[in-house]
Write a protein that holds these residues in place. Structure first.
Motif: not given
Length: 259
Positions: A15-17, A242-246
């Motif tokens: 995954p890359i996030h 996963t592209i981005w997370q908060n």
């Protein structure tokens, strides 16, 4: 969600996030990457189960009287990562400031406002604290099908005729926005117990793929600081990324001009 995010690259089977910090939401956005074609592939279905939390008012010293204290958890499919070009979503929301119920809803942004699911066309669909709701969104090309199945045995379906192709799937908890007719105003996030997303799946390139939010815990009220969302680890299955997370969700946040 008001976010400007770009794609951050990828690596085979991993995954890359990118963890970012924003006050009015917490969650993650996922895509399905075709390594042979070298680009994101359309996602035709997303589903996940959510446990309904206990929602309550923030401390009096941190409550903004200019807005309501609310909570919304949902899943979605969108054209781009931030959802502005088209976002199909379904979930539940509650306004604790107005002592409202947990309402089940669906919508296709920006084409329409949220629509409530109804039982027998006249009773608004609600859920209770502790119940589990499995949400599903299916893209049939020219229309969307939304479904919410509750652990008490009740199930709701709805159709929306706004069609677009989705490339990203979202699992989000946030303070929703309301409109006074001219301006959309983000409300204040209320206090709430832990929220879990689990059994998340997408359908892309002819098969079902699991993706996971490990230890995805939002606003654990045992914490004493304001960094009250805990998204510890996100990992992928097959080609899901996963592209981005908060992981920063602060109930003192409302809107910049109110702070």
């Amino acid at each position: 969600m008001v976010i400007s995010v770009v794609y951050f690259g990828y690596a085979y089977y991993h995954p890359i996030h990118q963890e970012i910090y924003d006050d009015n939401w917490a969650g993650a956005v996922t895509s399905f990457r075709s390594w042979e074609a070298g680009n994101n592939q359309p996602i035709y279905e997303v589903s996940a189960s959510i446990t309904v939390p206990v929602a309550s008012m923030p401390p009096a010293t941190q409550t903004d009287s200019n807005v309501d204290q609310v909570l919304s958890s949902w899943i979605g499919l969108s054209v781009i990562a931030n959802g502005t070009d088209g976002l199909a979503q379904t979930g539940f929301s509650v306004n604790v400031d107005g002592n409202g119920p947990y309402l089940l809803w669906y919508m296709v942004f920006p084409f329409e406002r949220a629509e409530i699911f109804y039982l027998n066309n006249d009773i608004p669909a609600t859920v209770s604290t502790g119940e589990k709701v499995n949400f599903t969104i299916v893209n049939f090309g020219g229309y969307w099908e939304f479904e919410a199945s509750i652990s008490n045995g009740l199930s709701y379906k709805a159709i929306d005729n706004h069609g677009f192709t989705a490339y990203y799937a979202e699992l989000i908890t946030e303070a929703y926005a309301t409109s006074n007719g001219t301006v959309d105003l983000t409300q204040q996030i209320c206090k709430f117990s832990k929220v879990y997303f689990y059994s998340a799946k997408i359908y892309s390139m002819g098969s079902v793929h699991n993706f996971y939010l490990q230890d995805f815990i939002l606003l654990d009220m045992n914490q004493t600081n304001m960094k009250n969302a805990d998204v510890k680890t996100i990992y992928s299955s097959t080609y899901v990324e996963t592209i981005w997370q908060n992981s920063y969700y602060n109930y003192t946040f409302v809107n910049d001009h109110l702070n």
